[in-house]
Design an enzyme around this catalytic site. Sequence first.
Site, mmCIF file in Angstrom:
data_model
loop_
_atom_site.group_PDB
_atom_site.id
_atom_site.type_symbol
_atom_site.label_atom_id
_atom_site.label_comp_id
_atom_site.label_asym_id
_atom_site.label_seq_id
_atom_site.Cartn_x
_atom_site.Cartn_y
_atom_site.Cartn_z
ATOM 1 N N CYS A 1 0.827 -1.214 0.000
ATOM 2 C CA CYS A 1 0.000 0.000 0.000
ATOM 3 C C CYS A 1 0.857 1.258 0.000
ATOM 4 O O CYS A 1 2.054 1.226 0.273
ATOM 5 C CB CYS A 1 -0.886 0.038 1.262
ATOM 6 S SG CYS A 1 -1.986 -1.356 1.475
ATOM 7 N N ARG B 1 1.085 -7.806 -4.123
ATOM 8 C CA ARG B 1 0.153 -7.227 -5.085
ATOM 9 C C ARG B 1 -0.292 -5.845 -4.608
ATOM 10 O O ARG B 1 -0.380 -5.592 -3.399
ATOM 11 C CB ARG B 1 -1.074 -8.121 -5.268
ATOM 12 C CG ARG B 1 -0.755 -9.531 -5.718
ATOM 13 C CD ARG B 1 -2.046 -10.315 -5.975
ATOM 14 N NE ARG B 1 -2.920 -10.310 -4.812
ATOM 15 C CZ ARG B 1 -2.849 -11.159 -3.802
ATOM 16 N NH1 ARG B 1 -1.905 -12.090 -3.785
ATOM 17 N NH2 ARG B 1 -3.709 -11.093 -2.802
ATOM 18 N N CYS C 1 -2.532 -2.770 -3.529
ATOM 19 C CA CYS C 1 -3.805 -2.574 -2.839
ATOM 20 C C CYS C 1 -4.838 -2.014 -3.816
ATOM 21 O O CYS C 1 -4.545 -1.089 -4.591
ATOM 22 C CB CYS C 1 -3.602 -1.606 -1.674
ATOM 23 S SG CYS C 1 -5.103 -1.102 -0.825
ATOM 24 N N ASP D 1 20.720 36.683 -12.614
ATOM 25 C CA ASP D 1 19.431 36.904 -13.256
ATOM 26 C C ASP D 1 18.827 38.224 -12.783
ATOM 27 O O ASP D 1 18.769 38.511 -11.577
ATOM 28 C CB ASP D 1 18.483 35.749 -12.915
ATOM 29 C CG ASP D 1 17.127 35.905 -13.573
ATOM 30 O OD1 ASP D 1 17.011 35.608 -14.775
ATOM 31 O OD2 ASP D 1 16.185 36.335 -12.876
#
Length: 496
Positions: free
Chosen positions: A34, A63, A65, A442
């Site tokens: 999960c 596997r 969730c 810059d």
Amino acid sequence: MHDDFDHCYRAVQSRDSRFDGWFVTAVKTTGIYCRPSCPVRLPLARNVCFYPSSAAAQRAGFRACKRCRPDASPGSPEWNVRGDAVARAMRLIADGAVDREGVTGLAARVGYTTRQLERMLQAEVGAGPLALARAQRVQTARVLIETTDMPFSDIAFAAGFASIRQFNDTIRAACDMPPTTLRHRTIHRDRHDSAPGGQALSLRLPVRTPFAYEGVSGHLAAGAVPGCEEVRDGAYRRTLRLPSGYGVVSLTPQPDHVRCTLVLEQVRDLATAIARCRRLLDLDADPEAVITVLDADADLRDVVAKAPGQRIPRTVDEEELAVRAVLGQQVSTKAARAHAGRLVSAYGSPVTDPHGGLTHTFPSTAQLADIDPAHLAMPTARRRSLTTLISALASDELTVNPGCDWEQARRQLLALPGIGPWTAEIVAMRGLGDPDAFPASDLGVRMAAEQLGLATKVRALTAHSARWRPWRSYAVQHLWTTLDHSVNQWPPKETM
């Protein structure tokens, strides 16, 4: 981070979504992994282990969730803030390098042998390049299964599977159900009629909050190159040069996600297009880490608090950004757009955009190789800088891509005539994604520094910026937001 069990377990206890993408939680008793933010009941500590990535968890036999969908969480911000070989390889894998060039090509790009790269990835990520590419294919396929009505054969092709059988077997193993069941479980109102061959595919790109999207969107809109980019109906739109064809993307930012609509000439480019859109908007950044450091400086605290969660306006193509940085030397944003627009119309590949006014892709280095000086209405010195840059990119004398070494790219840039520290830092910041780039010279940075009572001399400002490390690029973005400039207008006042 996954090696620190107590830290990970506390994060899971708090269900803190800021840690999504940093690691996954695997439950030994169920065989499920999960996100840290998953709302399900937290198992006992002895039944939990942590993995650095979905690929590592899948490789260990877990596997995904079905509730929190960890295989669809944002990518780890770690890979965007590091310049080492593993991070560079992870960025290239996300860009589809394994599917296009194989593991051998990936290793060559990073500068290691295949065996060395395999060993480094296994040690740090818990999976090799093939497993990582497989996990990415699963993620792409799952998004298409759940959000579109594309035929499974087209989805398999788009996600990079070699066959329908491989697609079916992989989805079944990773999701514990076949593709048909996965699609039937989807809430139909979230679906979009989609198919290859020029039809629109609509996706939801997750993002870590807070997300100050006005800053990055306004900056991209202000620099939009005619024919290649535009703002229409509240969305930033642009063309994409992809490995197998072209694409047109429309990005509509929201406080917690970005709605992405893609039209692809070749659907196989989907995963690469998504990765480049995420890179363009800097969606995998970790805003809390940035805020923690910048908020510690009393001189910057109020600016950060006003719009936390700034993102860097990046690019979909590093070589394009390098060319545009040189075009933008010592000229206004409007003038830089005009210079780039001439190149797009003269050398870019034509595209079809029935939903807007985009006409061409930004030209590749190869297309610019024989550039006509008539299309470069600029001083001789800058013209020479641009043509030398293009030649260096074409000959691989200069390498700027997702997997390049940031410091080496800086050295290569600075060795070219007419390219100084400002250009090199802008390319490092917006093109390469170095979070600690700092273009101290810059003009906008110095004007903002003066407004805040900071030093404006380059050396003194650089010394002060040490307290913002390693997030100086984000400090620059915060400084830019204090200016009365078109880069801070979203939606823009003028229609592109």
